[in-house]
Scaffold this active site. Structure first.
Site, PDB file in Angstrom:
ATOM      1  N   SER A 167     -28.510  21.204  57.517  1.00  0.00           N
ATOM      2  CA  SER A 167     -29.607  21.673  56.644  1.00  0.00           C
ATOM      3  C   SER A 167     -30.634  22.428  57.469  1.00  0.00           C
ATOM      4  O   SER A 167     -30.816  22.134  58.662  1.00  0.00           O
ATOM      5  CB  SER A 167     -30.281  20.471  55.975  1.00  0.00           C
ATOM      6  OG  SER A 167     -31.475  20.883  55.326  1.00  0.00           O
ATOM      7  N   ASN A 199     -19.732  16.569  53.572  1.00  0.00           N
ATOM      8  CA  ASN A 199     -20.764  17.127  52.707  1.00  0.00           C
ATOM      9  C   ASN A 199     -21.599  16.069  51.990  1.00  0.00           C
ATOM     10  O   ASN A 199     -22.733  16.346  51.593  1.00  0.00           O
ATOM     11  CB  ASN A 199     -20.079  18.042  51.671  1.00  0.00           C
ATOM     12  CG  ASN A 199     -20.968  18.402  50.515  1.00  0.00           C
ATOM     13  OD1 ASN A 199     -21.790  19.305  50.610  1.00  0.00           O
ATOM     14  ND2 ASN A 199     -20.842  17.678  49.394  1.00  0.00           N
ATOM     15  N   ILE A 220     -30.658  25.229  47.873  1.00  0.00           N
ATOM     16  CA  ILE A 220     -29.542  25.546  46.976  1.00  0.00           C
ATOM     17  C   ILE A 220     -29.798  24.832  45.651  1.00  0.00           C
ATOM     18  O   ILE A 220     -30.273  23.688  45.637  1.00  0.00           O
ATOM     19  CB  ILE A 220     -28.191  25.068  47.572  1.00  0.00           C
ATOM     20  CG1 ILE A 220     -28.005  25.580  49.015  1.00  0.00           C
ATOM     21  CG2 ILE A 220     -27.031  25.497  46.682  1.00  0.00           C
ATOM     22  CD1 ILE A 220     -27.924  27.071  49.186  1.00  0.00           C
ATOM     23  N   TYR A 272     -34.309  12.323  56.914  1.00  0.00           N
ATOM     24  CA  TYR A 272     -33.356  13.367  56.492  1.00  0.00           C
ATOM     25  C   TYR A 272     -33.187  14.392  57.615  1.00  0.00           C
ATOM     26  O   TYR A 272     -32.061  14.740  57.994  1.00  0.00           O
ATOM     27  CB  TYR A 272     -33.861  14.045  55.210  1.00  0.00           C
ATOM     28  CG  TYR A 272     -32.927  15.100  54.660  1.00  0.00           C
ATOM     29  CD1 TYR A 272     -31.823  14.744  53.870  1.00  0.00           C
ATOM     30  CD2 TYR A 272     -33.121  16.458  54.920  1.00  0.00           C
ATOM     31  CE1 TYR A 272     -30.956  15.716  53.368  1.00  0.00           C
ATOM     32  CE2 TYR A 272     -32.265  17.426  54.419  1.00  0.00           C
ATOM     33  CZ  TYR A 272     -31.190  17.052  53.638  1.00  0.00           C
ATOM     34  OH  TYR A 272     -30.322  18.014  53.145  1.00  0.00           O
ATOM     35  N   ALA A 288     -31.171  12.882  60.495  1.00  0.00           N
ATOM     36  CA  ALA A 288     -29.733  12.753  60.204  1.00  0.00           C
ATOM     37  C   ALA A 288     -29.039  14.107  60.282  1.00  0.00           C
ATOM     38  O   ALA A 288     -27.936  14.229  60.817  1.00  0.00           O
ATOM     39  CB  ALA A 288     -29.541  12.113  58.829  1.00  0.00           C
ATOM     40  N   ALA A 294     -17.877  15.410  46.757  1.00  0.00           N
ATOM     41  CA  ALA A 294     -17.340  16.584  46.051  1.00  0.00           C
ATOM     42  C   ALA A 294     -17.610  16.551  44.552  1.00  0.00           C
ATOM     43  O   ALA A 294     -17.174  17.434  43.825  1.00  0.00           O
ATOM     44  CB  ALA A 294     -15.840  16.689  46.304  1.00  0.00           C
TER      45      ALA A 294
HETATM   46  P1  NAD Z   1     -25.724  16.891  45.128  1.00  0.00           P
HETATM   47  O1  NAD Z   1     -26.623  15.752  44.893  1.00  0.00           O
HETATM   48  O2  NAD Z   1     -25.541  17.896  44.053  1.00  0.00           O
HETATM   49  O3  NAD Z   1     -24.289  16.369  45.575  1.00  0.00           O
HETATM   50  C1  NAD Z   1     -24.126  15.357  46.539  1.00  0.00           C
HETATM   51  C2  NAD Z   1     -22.964  14.464  46.138  1.00  0.00           C
HETATM   52  O4  NAD Z   1     -22.804  13.494  47.192  1.00  0.00           O
HETATM   53  C3  NAD Z   1     -23.222  13.682  44.848  1.00  0.00           C
HETATM   54  O5  NAD Z   1     -22.168  13.878  43.936  1.00  0.00           O
HETATM   55  C4  NAD Z   1     -23.331  12.242  45.308  1.00  0.00           C
HETATM   56  O6  NAD Z   1     -22.830  11.309  44.371  1.00  0.00           O
HETATM   57  C5  NAD Z   1     -22.509  12.250  46.579  1.00  0.00           C
HETATM   58  N1  NAD Z   1     -22.869  11.148  47.464  1.00  0.00           N
HETATM   59  C6  NAD Z   1     -24.119  10.698  47.795  1.00  0.00           C
HETATM   60  N2  NAD Z   1     -24.033   9.638  48.596  1.00  0.00           N
HETATM   61  C7  NAD Z   1     -22.701   9.405  48.792  1.00  0.00           C
HETATM   62  C8  NAD Z   1     -21.979   8.430  49.522  1.00  0.00           C
HETATM   63  N3  NAD Z   1     -22.603   7.455  50.211  1.00  0.00           N
HETATM   64  N4  NAD Z   1     -20.640   8.490  49.496  1.00  0.00           N
HETATM   65  C9  NAD Z   1     -19.990   9.459  48.813  1.00  0.00           C
HETATM   66  N5  NAD Z   1     -20.634  10.403  48.090  1.00  0.00           N
HETATM   67  C10 NAD Z   1     -21.974  10.364  48.077  1.00  0.00           C
HETATM   68  O7  NAD Z   1     -26.284  17.579  46.452  1.00  0.00           O
HETATM   69  P2  NAD Z   1     -25.962  18.956  47.193  1.00  0.00           P
HETATM   70  O8  NAD Z   1     -27.199  19.730  47.215  1.00  0.00           O
HETATM   71  O9  NAD Z   1     -24.704  19.564  46.711  1.00  0.00           O
HETATM   72  O10 NAD Z   1     -25.781  18.391  48.667  1.00  0.00           O
HETATM   73  C11 NAD Z   1     -24.574  18.496  49.405  1.00  0.00           C
HETATM   74  C12 NAD Z   1     -24.919  18.488  50.876  1.00  0.00           C
HETATM   75  O11 NAD Z   1     -25.686  19.661  51.186  1.00  0.00           O
HETATM   76  C13 NAD Z   1     -25.760  17.293  51.318  1.00  0.00           C
HETATM   77  O12 NAD Z   1     -25.314  16.830  52.570  1.00  0.00           O
HETATM   78  C14 NAD Z   1     -27.147  17.891  51.430  1.00  0.00           C
HETATM   79  O13 NAD Z   1     -27.948  17.155  52.323  1.00  0.00           O
HETATM   80  C15 NAD Z   1     -26.827  19.280  51.917  1.00  0.00           C
HETATM   81  N6  NAD Z   1     -27.873  20.285  51.722  1.00  0.00           N
HETATM   82  C16 NAD Z   1     -28.299  20.597  50.475  1.00  0.00           C
HETATM   83  C17 NAD Z   1     -29.286  21.567  50.311  1.00  0.00           C
HETATM   84  C18 NAD Z   1     -29.807  21.969  48.953  1.00  0.00           C
HETATM   85  O14 NAD Z   1     -30.812  22.683  48.896  1.00  0.00           O
HETATM   86  N7  NAD Z   1     -29.197  21.541  47.875  1.00  0.00           N
HETATM   87  C19 NAD Z   1     -29.815  22.221  51.426  1.00  0.00           C
HETATM   88  C20 NAD Z   1     -29.353  21.886  52.687  1.00  0.00           C
HETATM   89  C21 NAD Z   1     -28.365  20.921  52.814  1.00  0.00           C
END
Ligand code: NAD
Length: 248
Positions: A140, A87, A186, A153, A156, A14
């Protein structure tokens, strides 16, 4: 007053991007949020932002895969945690198959797959006791169609779809609804790490020709957790700008 007022929620990862926006959105609906993240400063910043807006939040910094820390954070909430957003996530790093060794695989699956299972293990007793729960797994578009430069990725994220379907069946009788959201590109720290141009280029694959904002995913999270989502379980929502590779 929101139907979520006074409920407790856990948002993993978060501290940034989608999780940050969702934590803020849920807190605005009256949820007491456990702001979980690997990085202490990030979790602390989001919790402080929520409290600054008059909401309730506690920062919890640990690896989402850590069982003892997860149990401790949930116990510290002081009551049943009935909302869960799985998330926390990491990018695949655009690596080809030959570089996906056991270390890369384990880190990816530990974070996304085991991390989600671990979080549900911790909150499930409270959900069962309340006969109410809302679980959302962030999947995703890459888990739907594959990704030629990060198979771990894709694997998972696809596993999370299996969890979503299985958990929806297993827990429906307890009033626990489980859904997945599969965002397209995003604009977050994860995607911007590859540069503005990469985000722009990937957005050209969708029909709207722009990346989504974290708030556009957070709105779906709230929709599914509010009574508006009461007839929805085992489903995959795809806010992806009309991504033709997924199929529009
Ligand atoms: P982000 O990097 O902005 O945020 C992810 C957060 O997760 C970070 O604050 C990080 O410190 C934390 N994190 C990572 N590993 C961790 C762990 N082992 N334990 C606890 N926290 C951990 O990324 P985001 O884009 O907001 O991604 C959020 C989710 O959305 C992810 O699961 C990502 O795979 C998914 N997603 C993102 C996109 C995109 O385009 N951004 C698209 C599809 C899916």
């Amino acid at each position: 007053m929101s139907a979520l007022e006074g409920r407790r929620g856990l948002v993993t990862g978060a501290g940034s991007g989608i999780g940050r926006a969702a934590a803020i959105e849920l807190a605005a609906a009256g949820v007491e949020v456990i702001v979980q993240d690997l990085v202490h400063e990030r979790a602390a910043e989001v919790a402080a932002t929520i409290r600054g807006k008059g909401g309730k939040a506690a920062a919890a910094a640990f690896d989402v895969a850590d069982e003892a820390a997860m149990r401790k954070a949930v116990a510290a909430a002081g009551g049943p945690v009935t909302l869960l957003l799985n998330n926390a996530g990491i990018a695949g790093g655009n690596i080809e198959f030959e570089r996906v060794d056991r270390t890369a695989y384990m880190r990816m699956f530990d974070t996304h797959v085991w991390g989600s299972l671990n979080a549900l293990h911790a909150v499930l007793p409270g959900m069962k006791a309340e006969r109410f729960g809302r679980v959302i797994n962030i999947a995703s578009n890459r888990g739907q169609v594959g990704f030629e430069r990060s198979c771990h990725y894709s694997g998972a994220k696809a596993a999370l779809l299996g969890f979503t379907k299985a958990w929806a069946r297993e827990f429906a009788g307890w009033g626990i609804l489980v859904n997945a959201i599969a965002p397209g590109v995003i604009r977050t720290g994860m995607t911007l790490a590859f540069g503005e141009q990469a985000v722009h280029d990937e957005a050209q694959l969708n029909l709207l020709k722009r990346p989504g904002a974290p708030e556009e995913i957070a709105a779906w999270v709230r929709f599914l957790m509010e009574p508006t989502g009461n007839f929805t379980t085992g489903q995959l929502l795809c806010p992806n700008g009309g991504d033709p590779i997924v199929g529009v």
